[in-house]
Design a protein around this motif. Structure first.
Motif, PDB file in Angstrom:
ATOM      1  N   VAL A 247       0.566  20.733  -5.195  1.00 31.16           N
ATOM      2  CA  VAL A 247       0.867  19.763  -6.236  1.00 31.16           C
ATOM      3  C   VAL A 247       0.246  18.398  -5.906  1.00 31.16           C
ATOM      4  CG1 VAL A 247       3.136  19.086  -5.308  1.00 31.16           C
ATOM      5  CG2 VAL A 247       2.690  18.925  -7.770  1.00 31.16           C
ATOM      6  N   ILE A 248       0.213  18.044  -4.638  1.00 32.83           N
ATOM      7  CA  ILE A 248      -0.399  16.778  -4.224  1.00 32.83           C
ATOM      8  C   ILE A 248      -1.913  16.886  -4.280  1.00 32.83           C
ATOM      9  CG2 ILE A 248      -0.740  15.224  -2.256  1.00 32.83           C
ATOM     10  CD1 ILE A 248       2.248  15.568  -1.669  1.00 32.83           C
ATOM     11  N   ARG A 249      -2.452  18.009  -3.826  1.00 34.85           N
ATOM     12  CA  ARG A 249      -3.904  18.206  -3.886  1.00 34.85           C
ATOM     13  C   ARG A 249      -4.400  18.095  -5.325  1.00 34.85           C
ATOM     14  NH1 ARG A 249      -8.045  19.433  -1.020  1.00 34.85           N
ATOM     15  NH2 ARG A 249      -6.886  19.986   0.839  1.00 34.85           N
ATOM     16  N   GLN A 250      -3.690  18.690  -6.278  1.00 36.80           N
ATOM     17  CA  GLN A 250      -4.109  18.617  -7.680  1.00 36.80           C
ATOM     18  C   GLN A 250      -4.177  17.173  -8.156  1.00 36.80           C
ATOM     19  OE1 GLN A 250      -1.132  21.327  -9.351  1.00 36.80           O
ATOM     20  NE2 GLN A 250      -2.827  22.539 -10.175  1.00 36.80           N
ATOM     21  N   ALA A 251      -3.160  16.405  -7.869  1.00 36.27           N
ATOM     22  CA  ALA A 251      -3.149  14.997  -8.284  1.00 36.27           C
ATOM     23  C   ALA A 251      -4.276  14.230  -7.603  1.00 36.27           C
ATOM     24  CB  ALA A 251      -1.801  14.366  -7.964  1.00 36.27           C
ATOM     25  N   ALA A 252      -4.486  14.474  -6.316  1.00 34.74           N
ATOM     26  CA  ALA A 252      -5.547  13.787  -5.566  1.00 34.74           C
ATOM     27  C   ALA A 252      -6.928  14.162  -6.107  1.00 34.74           C
ATOM     28  CB  ALA A 252      -5.444  14.112  -4.083  1.00 34.74           C
ATOM     29  N   GLU A 253      -7.115  15.420  -6.487  1.00 34.29           N
ATOM     30  CA  GLU A 253      -8.403  15.840  -7.051  1.00 34.29           C
ATOM     31  C   GLU A 253      -8.685  15.132  -8.370  1.00 34.29           C
ATOM     32  OE1 GLU A 253      -7.973  20.105  -7.099  1.00 34.29           O
ATOM     33  OE2 GLU A 253      -8.787  20.304  -5.047  1.00 34.29           O
TER      34      GLU A 253
ATOM     35  N   PHE B 125       0.836  -1.206   0.000  1.00 32.20           N
ATOM     36  CA  PHE B 125       0.000   0.000   0.000  1.00 32.20           C
ATOM     37  C   PHE B 125       0.870   1.255   0.000  1.00 32.20           C
ATOM     38  CE2 PHE B 125      -3.637  -2.248   2.528  1.00 32.20           C
ATOM     39  CZ  PHE B 125      -4.119  -2.829   1.377  1.00 32.20           C
ATOM     40  N   ASP B 126       1.829   1.305   0.901  1.00 33.54           N
ATOM     41  CA  ASP B 126       2.712   2.461   1.049  1.00 33.54           C
ATOM     42  C   ASP B 126       3.494   2.714  -0.240  1.00 33.54           C
ATOM     43  OD1 ASP B 126       3.779   4.574   2.572  1.00 33.54           O
ATOM     44  OD2 ASP B 126       5.360   3.325   3.430  1.00 33.54           O
ATOM     45  N   THR B 127       4.028   1.665  -0.822  1.00 36.90           N
ATOM     46  CA  THR B 127       4.789   1.782  -2.068  1.00 36.90           C
ATOM     47  C   THR B 127       3.916   2.311  -3.194  1.00 36.90           C
ATOM     48  OG1 THR B 127       6.323   0.027  -1.446  1.00 36.90           O
ATOM     49  CG2 THR B 127       6.078   0.466  -3.810  1.00 36.90           C
ATOM     50  N   ALA B 128       2.735   1.753  -3.346  1.00 39.25           N
ATOM     51  CA  ALA B 128       1.852   2.168  -4.441  1.00 39.25           C
ATOM     52  C   ALA B 128       1.407   3.622  -4.289  1.00 39.25           C
ATOM     53  CB  ALA B 128       0.636   1.243  -4.521  1.00 39.25           C
ATOM     54  N   VAL B 129       1.005   4.027  -3.100  1.00 40.49           N
ATOM     55  CA  VAL B 129       0.540   5.404  -2.890  1.00 40.49           C
ATOM     56  C   VAL B 129       1.660   6.391  -3.174  1.00 40.49           C
ATOM     57  CG1 VAL B 129      -0.199   7.081  -1.141  1.00 40.49           C
ATOM     58  CG2 VAL B 129      -1.346   4.853  -1.300  1.00 40.49           C
ATOM     59  N   ASN B 130       2.836   6.168  -2.602  1.00 41.48           N
ATOM     60  CA  ASN B 130       3.928   7.127  -2.775  1.00 41.48           C
ATOM     61  C   ASN B 130       4.510   7.117  -4.181  1.00 41.48           C
ATOM     62  OD1 ASN B 130       4.226   8.574  -0.177  1.00 41.48           O
ATOM     63  ND2 ASN B 130       4.335   6.479   0.572  1.00 41.48           N
ATOM     64  N   ALA B 131       4.593   5.960  -4.801  1.00 40.96           N
ATOM     65  CA  ALA B 131       5.073   5.901  -6.189  1.00 40.96           C
ATOM     66  C   ALA B 131       4.083   6.599  -7.112  1.00 40.96           C
ATOM     67  CB  ALA B 131       5.285   4.452  -6.617  1.00 40.96           C
ATOM     68  N   TRP B 132       2.787   6.366  -6.884  1.00 34.01           N
ATOM     69  CA  TRP B 132       1.775   7.048  -7.698  1.00 34.01           C
ATOM     70  C   TRP B 132       1.855   8.564  -7.493  1.00 34.01           C
ATOM     71  CZ3 TRP B 132      -2.276  10.127  -6.013  1.00 34.01           C
ATOM     72  CH2 TRP B 132      -3.049  10.651  -7.049  1.00 34.01           C
ATOM     73  N   LEU B 133       2.003   9.018  -6.238  1.00 33.95           N
ATOM     74  CA  LEU B 133       2.113  10.456  -5.968  1.00 33.95           C
ATOM     75  C   LEU B 133       3.298  11.066  -6.719  1.00 33.95           C
ATOM     76  CD1 LEU B 133       1.331  10.762  -2.155  1.00 33.95           C
ATOM     77  CD2 LEU B 133       0.084  11.865  -4.036  1.00 33.95           C
TER      78      LEU B 133
ATOM     79  N   HIS C  95       4.737   9.934  -9.434  1.00 35.33           N
ATOM     80  CA  HIS C  95       4.430   9.881 -10.859  1.00 35.33           C
ATOM     81  C   HIS C  95       3.394  10.945 -11.240  1.00 35.33           C
ATOM     82  CE1 HIS C  95       3.549   8.200 -14.810  1.00 35.33           C
ATOM     83  NE2 HIS C  95       2.279   8.266 -14.479  1.00 35.33           N
ATOM     84  N   ALA C  96       2.315  11.032 -10.477  1.00 40.32           N
ATOM     85  CA  ALA C  96       1.206  11.940 -10.810  1.00 40.32           C
ATOM     86  C   ALA C  96       1.583  13.408 -10.652  1.00 40.32           C
ATOM     87  CB  ALA C  96      -0.013  11.614  -9.952  1.00 40.32           C
ATOM     88  N   THR C  97       2.496  13.696  -9.729  1.00 41.89           N
ATOM     89  CA  THR C  97       2.885  15.090  -9.496  1.00 41.89           C
ATOM     90  C   THR C  97       4.128  15.486 -10.278  1.00 41.89           C
ATOM     91  OG1 THR C  97       4.285  14.555  -7.590  1.00 41.89           O
ATOM     92  CG2 THR C  97       1.949  15.059  -7.139  1.00 41.89           C
ATOM     93  N   GLY C  98       4.895  14.502 -10.734  1.00 37.82           N
ATOM     94  CA  GLY C  98       6.162  14.810 -11.391  1.00 37.82           C
ATOM     95  C   GLY C  98       7.164  15.403 -10.415  1.00 37.82           C
ATOM     96  N   THR C  99       6.954  15.146  -9.131  1.00 37.31           N
ATOM     97  CA  THR C  99       7.755  15.736  -8.057  1.00 37.31           C
ATOM     98  C   THR C  99       8.301  14.641  -7.151  1.00 37.31           C
ATOM     99  OG1 THR C  99       6.300  17.668  -8.038  1.00 37.31           O
ATOM    100  CG2 THR C  99       7.607  17.313  -6.068  1.00 37.31           C
TER     101      THR C  99
END
Length: 148
Positions: free
Chosen positions: A131-137, A35-43, A45-49
């Protein structure tokens, strides 16, 4: 019944040799690592940060897991992600682990994962970085769309 279609993101996570316990299956605590790996890797990737460089740290305030099936090395996994709640300083993710079985995915676990964003110095809750809020939205709105 939960399926992969319920999750807008299916993040690939491989099992590792060290994930198996004495009984020959992935130890329960390792599901939390997926779970931790997927959430942080996705973040990232999705933020480019590189989220480690932000002035806010996403600390895990709560996790849960319901085990539905056994996993073992060398299983290939997909971790489904969707947003359950997007708050001022926290994000609650609904997650699922699926084992790749040929051309289908077998549901192995469901869970939740709560990130609370805190100031890197004071460790007091602060607003989710923009940047995280945008990806989460984007992820939250994808979860609300009807499936094909």
């Amino acid at each position: 019944m939960t399926t992969q279609d319920d999750y807008p993101v299916l993040w690939p996570v491989p099992t590792r040799w060290a994930d198996n316990d004495h009984y020959g299956h992935v130890n329960n605590v390792t599901y939390y690592s997926y779970f931790d790996t997927a959430v942080n890797a996705w973040l990232m990737h999705a933020t480019g940060t590189d989220i480690r460089d932000l002035p806010a740290i996403g600390v895990v305030a709560e996790t849960s897991c319901r085990f539905l099936g056994s996993l073992s090395f060398p299983d290939d996994l997909r971790v489904g992600l969707r947003i359950a709640r997007l708050g001022r300083s926290s994000i609650t993710y609904d997650l699922a682990i699926f084992r790749v079985d040929g051309d289908r995915l077998e549901h192995a676990a469901t869970g939740t994962f709560v990130h609370v964003y805190v100031d890197e110095t004071t460790r007091k809750p602060i607003e989710i970085p923009a940047v995280i809020r945008q990806a989460a939205e984007v992820l939250a709105s994808a979860a609300l769309r009807p499936q094909d």
